[in-house]
Scaffold this motif. Structure first.
Motif, PDB file in Angstrom:
ATOM      1  N   SER A   1      -5.200 -15.653  31.736  1.00 42.51           N
ATOM      2  CA  SER A   1      -3.658 -14.458  32.383  1.00 42.51           C
ATOM      3  C   SER A   1      -3.619 -14.419  33.481  1.00 42.51           C
ATOM      4  O   SER A   1      -3.157 -14.951  34.217  1.00 42.51           O
ATOM      5  N   GLY A   2      -2.158 -13.354  33.899  1.00 47.88           N
ATOM      6  CA  GLY A   2      -1.803 -14.036  35.939  1.00 47.88           C
ATOM      7  C   GLY A   2      -1.105 -12.544  35.762  1.00 47.88           C
ATOM      8  O   GLY A   2      -1.514 -11.412  34.740  1.00 47.88           O
ATOM      9  N   VAL A   3      -1.197 -12.153  36.936  1.00 44.44           N
ATOM     10  CA  VAL A   3      -1.005 -10.801  37.253  1.00 44.44           C
ATOM     11  C   VAL A   3      -0.061  -9.981  37.078  1.00 44.44           C
ATOM     12  O   VAL A   3      -0.271  -9.094  36.880  1.00 44.44           O
TER      13      VAL A   3
ATOM     14  N   SER B   1      -3.447  -5.791  44.657  1.00 43.67           N
ATOM     15  CA  SER B   1      -3.413  -6.227  45.531  1.00 43.67           C
ATOM     16  C   SER B   1      -4.382  -7.677  45.827  1.00 43.67           C
ATOM     17  O   SER B   1      -4.790  -8.053  46.186  1.00 43.67           O
ATOM     18  N   LEU B   2      -3.946  -8.323  44.308  1.00 45.97           N
ATOM     19  CA  LEU B   2      -4.215  -9.218  44.269  1.00 45.97           C
ATOM     20  C   LEU B   2      -3.279 -10.236  44.851  1.00 45.97           C
ATOM     21  O   LEU B   2      -1.713  -9.209  44.574  1.00 45.97           O
ATOM     22  N   LYS B   3      -3.294 -11.345  45.117  1.00 44.59           N
ATOM     23  CA  LYS B   3      -2.230 -12.312  45.748  1.00 44.59           C
ATOM     24  C   LYS B   3      -1.747 -12.736  43.897  1.00 44.59           C
ATOM     25  O   LYS B   3      -1.946 -13.106  42.786  1.00 44.59           O
TER      26      LYS B   3
ATOM     27  N   VAL C   1      -5.817   2.577  38.609  1.00 47.40           N
ATOM     28  CA  VAL C   1      -7.088   2.284  39.198  1.00 47.40           C
ATOM     29  C   VAL C   1      -6.584   0.845  38.823  1.00 47.40           C
ATOM     30  O   VAL C   1      -7.090  -0.485  39.624  1.00 47.40           O
ATOM     31  N   LEU C   2      -6.198   0.677  37.809  1.00 45.52           N
ATOM     32  CA  LEU C   2      -6.123  -0.948  36.905  1.00 45.52           C
ATOM     33  C   LEU C   2      -5.002  -1.870  37.864  1.00 45.52           C
ATOM     34  O   LEU C   2      -4.484  -2.568  38.344  1.00 45.52           O
TER      35      LEU C   2
END
Length: 106
Positions: free
Chosen positions: A55-57, A35-37, A28-29
């Motif tokens: 933090s970053g994606v 799905s994030l930019k 899920v994470l």
């Protein structure tokens, strides 16, 4: 994580259930992160605290993949081991890990 004492089948089943739940959480994470930019700001909560760190994606995706790999490995070890097993010693040279990204959003 290898136990120092034999695992009974009930304990083994309970641990497999816990790992299965954690694997689902990691999936899920990963889905949410994907799905994030790419330049989205992501915050990571410090364990047992209300403190959040920027933090970053990519960095969080890397952490999630590393956690997923270790959970899958542990689950597979439980699957292939007999119900009661003596502790074994061995090296973990074959362990794969995803390199962490050191760059955050700019």
């Amino acid at each position: 994580m290898q136990p120092s004492q034999p695992i009974h089948s009930m304990q083994k089943a309970k641990r497999k259930e816990q790992i299965d739940k954690q694997i689902l959480e990691q999936k899920v994470l990963q889905n949410e992160l994907s799905s994030l930019k790419k330049d989205a700001k992501v915050f990571r909560q410090q364990q047992n605290s209300n403190i959040l760190f920027l933090s970053g994606v990519e960095q969080e995706m890397s952490r999630a993949k590393k956690n997923m790999d270790s959970l899958v490995k542990e689950y597979q070890e439980l699957e292939t081991s007999p119900a009661q097993e003596d502790s074994r010693e061995g090296d973990e040279d074959g362990e794969s890990s995803t390199p962490r990204e050191n760059e955050g959003p700019g």
